[in-house]
Design a protein around this motif. Structure first.
Motif, PDB file in Angstrom:
ATOM      1  N   THR A 101      22.234  37.090  37.466  1.00  8.11           N
ATOM      2  CA  THR A 101      23.125  38.151  37.938  1.00  8.11           C
ATOM      3  C   THR A 101      24.413  38.182  37.126  1.00  8.11           C
ATOM      4  O   THR A 101      24.916  39.257  36.762  1.00  8.11           O
ATOM      5  CB  THR A 101      23.451  37.949  39.428  1.00  8.11           C
ATOM      6  OG1 THR A 101      22.243  37.900  40.182  1.00  8.11           O
ATOM      7  CG2 THR A 101      24.312  39.087  39.947  1.00  8.11           C
ATOM      8  N   THR A 105      25.245  41.413  34.933  1.00  6.93           N
ATOM      9  CA  THR A 105      26.447  42.168  35.282  1.00  6.93           C
ATOM     10  C   THR A 105      27.492  42.051  34.186  1.00  6.93           C
ATOM     11  O   THR A 105      28.232  43.009  33.909  1.00  6.93           O
ATOM     12  CB  THR A 105      27.029  41.660  36.610  1.00  6.93           C
ATOM     13  OG1 THR A 105      25.997  41.621  37.603  1.00  6.93           O
ATOM     14  CG2 THR A 105      28.131  42.573  37.103  1.00  6.93           C
ATOM     15  N   ALA A 128      29.042  37.279  40.950  1.00  3.05           N
ATOM     16  CA  ALA A 128      27.612  36.974  40.870  1.00  3.05           C
ATOM     17  C   ALA A 128      27.018  36.458  42.174  1.00  3.05           C
ATOM     18  O   ALA A 128      25.833  36.660  42.443  1.00  3.05           O
ATOM     19  CB  ALA A 128      27.360  35.960  39.754  1.00  3.05           C
ATOM     20  N   LEU A 309      25.389  46.278  39.399  1.00  2.00           N
ATOM     21  CA  LEU A 309      25.099  45.026  40.116  1.00  2.00           C
ATOM     22  C   LEU A 309      24.068  45.257  41.211  1.00  2.00           C
ATOM     23  O   LEU A 309      23.095  44.493  41.335  1.00  2.00           O
ATOM     24  CB  LEU A 309      26.388  44.482  40.712  1.00  2.00           C
ATOM     25  CG  LEU A 309      26.262  43.308  41.693  1.00  2.00           C
ATOM     26  CD1 LEU A 309      25.726  42.077  40.984  1.00  2.00           C
ATOM     27  CD2 LEU A 309      27.608  43.005  42.340  1.00  2.00           C
ATOM     28  N   ARG A 314      21.201  42.480  40.363  1.00  2.00           N
ATOM     29  CA  ARG A 314      20.710  41.748  41.545  1.00  2.00           C
ATOM     30  C   ARG A 314      19.197  41.900  41.724  1.00  2.00           C
ATOM     31  O   ARG A 314      18.498  40.899  41.937  1.00  2.00           O
ATOM     32  CB  ARG A 314      21.469  42.223  42.783  1.00  2.00           C
ATOM     33  CG  ARG A 314      20.899  41.754  44.123  1.00  2.00           C
ATOM     34  CD  ARG A 314      21.097  40.264  44.346  1.00  2.00           C
ATOM     35  NE  ARG A 314      20.597  39.875  45.669  1.00  2.00           N
ATOM     36  CZ  ARG A 314      20.641  38.642  46.153  1.00  2.00           C
ATOM     37  NH1 ARG A 314      21.155  37.677  45.428  1.00  2.00           N
ATOM     38  NH2 ARG A 314      20.189  38.366  47.355  1.00  2.00           N
ATOM     39  N   SER A 336      17.032  42.069  47.572  1.00  4.19           N
ATOM     40  CA  SER A 336      17.827  42.624  46.482  1.00  4.19           C
ATOM     41  C   SER A 336      18.984  43.452  47.019  1.00  4.19           C
ATOM     42  O   SER A 336      20.116  43.352  46.528  1.00  4.19           O
ATOM     43  CB  SER A 336      16.960  43.501  45.576  1.00  4.19           C
ATOM     44  OG  SER A 336      15.892  42.779  45.015  1.00  4.19           O
TER      45      SER A 336
END
Length: 601
Positions: A101, A105, A128, A309, A314, A336
């Motif tokens: 993540t 991101t 994150a 994200l 994610r 998610s």
């Protein structure tokens, strides 16, 4: 002196308004954490309150202490069965998932914000991890029950992923400030020190706390104080030793909550209120810390980072980490989506500010926008998403009105039950109840008069029952004396339910599926074999043209199996089916009929 009195007055007023606003927002379906955050912003320098608060050192200190209290309470309320059920997927999400993540991101932030790779990775590392405060409260305050494995994975992940997020944030700060002073062996050693050190100190501290509670003879009000002071001691000690205080305090609470001791009920009740206070104070303080007028330049880029994200980074991390654990498509989509961001990213965003990283104010603003949108969009849709994806667990009986007293030697509890109007006890009578052998019914009060249990003809609604036993046995009594659920009308439990100890072959013969097992296998054994693991509440197994649903659990074993005769066909078809079912429950506005004269025209 006058300034101190005004500060005390404002603190009390903000807490009072937070409680009242939370009560109103719960009726509107708004996320409570968003309300607390918004109230802090209104009390800040851009709002009517005009309170100026820009002390990042105090914010980090108070935020860390509040998170320690919240994580300790989260561990305290995590049953061992839940931890065992979710430890594999949760640990994968808390380590590899946070890294994936952060990298994903960070790449988006570098592209969208025009940052270097190190600066973009810093933004990704800050946001994150999922937030324990947000996950614990939003999942448990919605009045809904998720499938056991999904709920357990989300909660345990949020309790375990903070060490990785802290490590990546500190690493990113060092990359920005001293890009040539890093080495892979040192990073690996630091990660192991954080993870292993936090785990060892947390487990050792938890067992030591249990020993102290059982050995010390204190006034009742001091046992909760002992627990909270010890939790802060564990947190601070682990942080000072270079280990993860977040992991240590969560595991210490987990050990205390799953070991027998004489102050269990006292500590749980105290920490329930204390966690609420920490939650309210934390989000109000973070709302005070931000200046809304300075967020305007970061709304669009922060919104784009939040979208990336939620919709890309994610989901990529979740689908990668859960691939080995046989989660369904709907479960992976939900995990998610419920990657809630809350206080932890904002607290982590203060680290670059305190470290003097250039442009740190911008990173803080972006993190705040991401948290705001996560609470607003994801937090508001926790319940609808679970219903749409068909992940609600079968409803369980409401617990009865019950008061507990811990026995001094820690051997059990005294429990005072009030018989609910439509409970099993009221419908069946005392003689037909299956009462655990470890429970002793000591007294019964009917019509205001004490009656010996052996002399009672039956139980009536409103009767008071005094019983003694351990926690597990008293949980069974909760189901006997609490209100029953009209399970036949609840789709999460299927069209009807049967006992899980029925022979699987016989059930397969009735509903047209081949069990392929031994003749002596029960339906519970068959479901466990098909799942390949310990079943959890709400688990579904497709057999032929029907679904078998775990509708009730007793310990690690399914006790009731639901039969869904018309299950969704899976994938997108399942989503369409759930959407059509939800639309049927939405009231439609009727078009008013035209007057006869108008119709004639």
């Amino acid at each position: 002196m006058e300034a101190i009195n005004e500060a005390i007055f404002l603190a009390g007023l903000l807490l009072l308004l937070s409680i009242l606003a939370g009560r109103v927002s719960s009726r509107l379906g708004a996320p409570l954490l968003l309300v607390f955050l918004g109230l802090g912003m209104l009390a800040g320098e851009d709002g009517p309150g005009r309170i100026q608060f820009h002390d990042f050192h105090t914010a980090y200190l108070m935020g860390s202490m509040a998170l320690a209290v919240i994580l300790f309470d989260g561990g305290l309320r995590t049953p061992a069965e839940t931890f065992r059920l979710a430890r594999g997927p949760a640990f994968s999400l808390a380590t590899l998932g946070v890294l994936v993540t952060a990298v994903g991101t960070g790449a988006l932030a570098s592209f969208l914000l025009g940052l270097g790779w190190a600066e973009g990775f810093l933004v990704g590392a800050i946001i994150a991890s999922t937030d324990a405060a947000a996950v614990f409260f939003l999942l448990n305050l919605r009045g809904m029950a998720l499938r056991g494995r999904v709920s357990a994975t989300l909660e345990v992940e949020s309790g375990l992923n903070d060490p990785m997020a802290v490590l990546l944030t500190v690493l990113a700060v060092e990359m920005v400030l001293t890009p040539t002073g890093l080495s892979l062996p040192m990073l690996t050693l630091e990660f192991l020190q954080q993870l292993i050190g936090g785990a060892v100190l947390g487990l050792a501290g938890g067992f030591l706390l249990v020993w102290l509670v059982n050995r010390l003879d204190l006034a009742d009000g001091l046992y909760p104080i002992l627990a909270v002071s010890f939790s802060l001691f564990i947190f601070g000690g682990a942080q000072a030793a270079g280990a993860s205080g977040f992991l240590a305090v969560y595991l210490a609470g987990f050990i205390l909550g799953n070991r027998r001791h004489k102050a269990d009920r006292l500590i749980r009740r105290f920490h329930d209120g204390l966690a609420w206070l920490a939650q309210i104070g934390l989000f109000v303080m973070l709302g005070l810390l931000v200046t809304p007028s300075r967020l305007e330049p970061y709304l669009l880029p922060g919104g784009l980072v939040a979208g990336g994200l939620m919709l890309l980074a994610r989901p990529l991390a979740v689908f990668l980490c859960l691939a080995p654990f046989r989660f369904t498509l709907a479960e992976r989509i939900y995990v998610s989506w419920v990657g809630l961001r809350g206080a932890v990213p904002i607290v982590l965003a203060t680290i670059p500010v305190l470290a003097g990283v250039p442009g740190a104010d911008a990173y803080f603003a972006v993190a705040f926008v991401v948290v705001l949108l996560s609470l607003l969009i994801q937090g508001w849709t926790v319940g609808p998403a679970a219903r749409l994806l068909g992940l609600l667990a079968p409803p369980q009986p409401d617990p009865p009105t019950r008061a507990d007293v811990d026995l001094p030697d820690g051997s059990g509890q005294l429990a005072v039950f009030t018989v609910a109007r439509d409970s099993e006890a009221a419908l069946r009578g005392r003689g037909r109840l299956l009462i655990p052998e470890t429970v002793q019914m000591l007294a019964l009060i009917q019509n205001g008069r004490p009656v010996r249990p052996e002399d009672a003809v039956g139980l009536q609604p409103g009767d008071t029952v005094l019983a003694m036993g351990d926690q597990e046995a008293l949980a069974v009594m909760d189901r006997l004396f609490g209100r029953r659920v009209a399970a036949l009308q609840e789709r999460p439990a299927g069209d009807f339910q049967i006992q899980a100890d029925m022979p699987a072959a016989a059930v397969g013969g009735m509903y047209g599926f081949d069990t392929g097992g031994k003749d002596g296998d029960s339906l519970a054994d068959y479901v466990r074999q098909r799942l390949g693991r310990t079943p959890a509440l709400g688990d579904r197994v497709r057999v032929g043209e029907i679904d078998l649903i775990v509708a009730a659990m007793e310990g690690d074993h399914a006790s009731l199996i639901g039969i869904d005769l018309t299950p969704p066909t899976g994938g997108l078809d399942a989503l369409r089916s759930r959407w059509r079912e939800m639309r049927r429950h939405i009231p439609r506005r009727r078009t008013p009929e035209k007057p006869a004269a108008d119709a004639a025209e």
